[in-house]
Design an enzyme around this catalytic site. Sequence first.
Site, PDB file in Angstrom:
ATOM      1  N   ASP A   9       0.043  14.460 -10.835  1.00  0.00           N
ATOM      2  CA  ASP A   9       0.740  15.756 -10.975  1.00  0.00           C
ATOM      3  C   ASP A   9       0.928  16.562  -9.682  1.00  0.00           C
ATOM      4  OD1 ASP A   9       0.387  14.847 -13.552  1.00  0.00           O
ATOM      5  OD2 ASP A   9      -0.415  16.713 -14.357  1.00  0.00           O
ATOM      6  N   ASP A  51       3.658  15.904 -15.185  1.00  0.00           N
ATOM      7  CA  ASP A  51       3.741  16.655 -16.426  1.00  0.00           C
ATOM      8  C   ASP A  51       5.233  16.855 -16.681  1.00  0.00           C
ATOM      9  OD1 ASP A  51       1.659  17.507 -18.051  1.00  0.00           O
ATOM     10  OD2 ASP A  51       1.544  19.514 -17.188  1.00  0.00           O
ATOM     11  N   HIS A  62       0.739  24.435 -25.866  1.00  0.00           N
ATOM     12  CA  HIS A  62       0.336  24.329 -24.450  1.00  0.00           C
ATOM     13  C   HIS A  62       0.919  25.481 -23.631  1.00  0.00           C
ATOM     14  CE1 HIS A  62      -1.140  22.029 -21.036  1.00  0.00           C
ATOM     15  NE2 HIS A  62       0.050  21.931 -20.477  1.00  0.00           N
ATOM     16  N   HIS A  78       5.540  25.642 -17.515  1.00  0.00           N
ATOM     17  CA  HIS A  78       5.481  24.875 -16.263  1.00  0.00           C
ATOM     18  C   HIS A  78       6.003  23.460 -16.479  1.00  0.00           C
ATOM     19  CE1 HIS A  78       1.739  23.889 -18.429  1.00  0.00           C
ATOM     20  NE2 HIS A  78       1.849  22.721 -17.856  1.00  0.00           N
ATOM     21  N   LYS A 103       4.355  12.505 -18.801  1.00  0.00           N
ATOM     22  CA  LYS A 103       3.486  12.827 -19.932  1.00  0.00           C
ATOM     23  C   LYS A 103       3.748  14.258 -20.367  1.00  0.00           C
ATOM     24  CE  LYS A 103      -0.254  14.115 -16.725  1.00  0.00           C
ATOM     25  NZ  LYS A 103      -0.312  15.567 -16.911  1.00  0.00           N
ATOM     26  N   CYS A 145      -6.244  17.871 -15.151  1.00  0.00           N
ATOM     27  CA  CYS A 145      -5.633  16.538 -15.222  1.00  0.00           C
ATOM     28  C   CYS A 145      -6.396  15.482 -14.431  1.00  0.00           C
ATOM     29  CB  CYS A 145      -4.164  16.609 -14.819  1.00  0.00           C
ATOM     30  SG  CYS A 145      -3.200  17.485 -16.086  1.00  0.00           S
TER      31      CYS A 145
HETATM   32  C1  VGL Z   1      -2.552  20.758 -15.590  1.00  0.00           C
HETATM   33  C2  VGL Z   1      -2.922  22.783 -16.531  1.00  0.00           C
HETATM   34  C3  VGL Z   1      -1.910  22.591 -17.417  1.00  0.00           C
HETATM   35  C4  VGL Z   1      -2.926  19.770 -14.530  1.00  0.00           C
HETATM   36  C5  VGL Z   1      -1.532  20.547 -16.467  1.00  0.00           C
HETATM   37  O1  VGL Z   1      -2.046  19.044 -14.019  1.00  0.00           O
HETATM   38  O2  VGL Z   1      -4.123  19.697 -14.203  1.00  0.00           O
HETATM   39  N1  VGL Z   1      -3.244  21.876 -15.634  1.00  0.00           N
HETATM   40  N2  VGL Z   1      -1.219  21.474 -17.383  1.00  0.00           N
END
Ligand code: VGL
Length: 194
Positions: A9, A51, A62, A78, A103, A145
Amino acid sequence: MVSALFIIDVQNDFTEGGALGVAGGAAVAADITNFLWANAEHYCVIVASRDWHDADNDNGGHFATDAEPNFVDTWPVHCVADTFGAEYHPGLNTQQIGTHVRKGQGAPAYSIFEGTTDDGETVRALLDRLEVEHIDIAGIATDYCILASAMDAVGTGRTVTVLSDLIAGVAPESSAEALVTMKDAGITLVPDSQ
Ligand code: VGL
């Protein structure tokens, strides 16, 4: 030893100025690029995740839509699919990334193992097919993540190393806790500051 590298990510929204900007995110992108110059050849596959959330729904709760995000299990909007925020950070050289995983389409998905490759393969199937024995992990975010991906990785029975100079977390306390949790699960931290 057959090793894979996961780059988790490293996206605009998780770096400074992004919707869910993590301090140190842009530096992680640049540092992973430098790491790749020296180390890419050691990996049989380099897998990067993104993501990749839906624009038209809250992705299974989420996204905080009715209230303020709590930054634990609800988040600002996001990494919406096909937007700038979901793109890899420009500091990350993607040339040597052989496999791209997306994902989180319509649901929270912290672990890379919840995603699929552009060919529709699961990460688990990819690792089995390539007979990967060891996984190194870098990217964002340490406390979400990275933690989820590393715990799933060690759960497949492989050895796992988190490249702790190449990660950045949402919050200091939960990031420190995540490192302890990973270490307790038998994951190696390199370097190990714990
Ligand atoms: C993530 C918060 C929400 C990450 C993803 O990539 O760690 N953190 N979505």
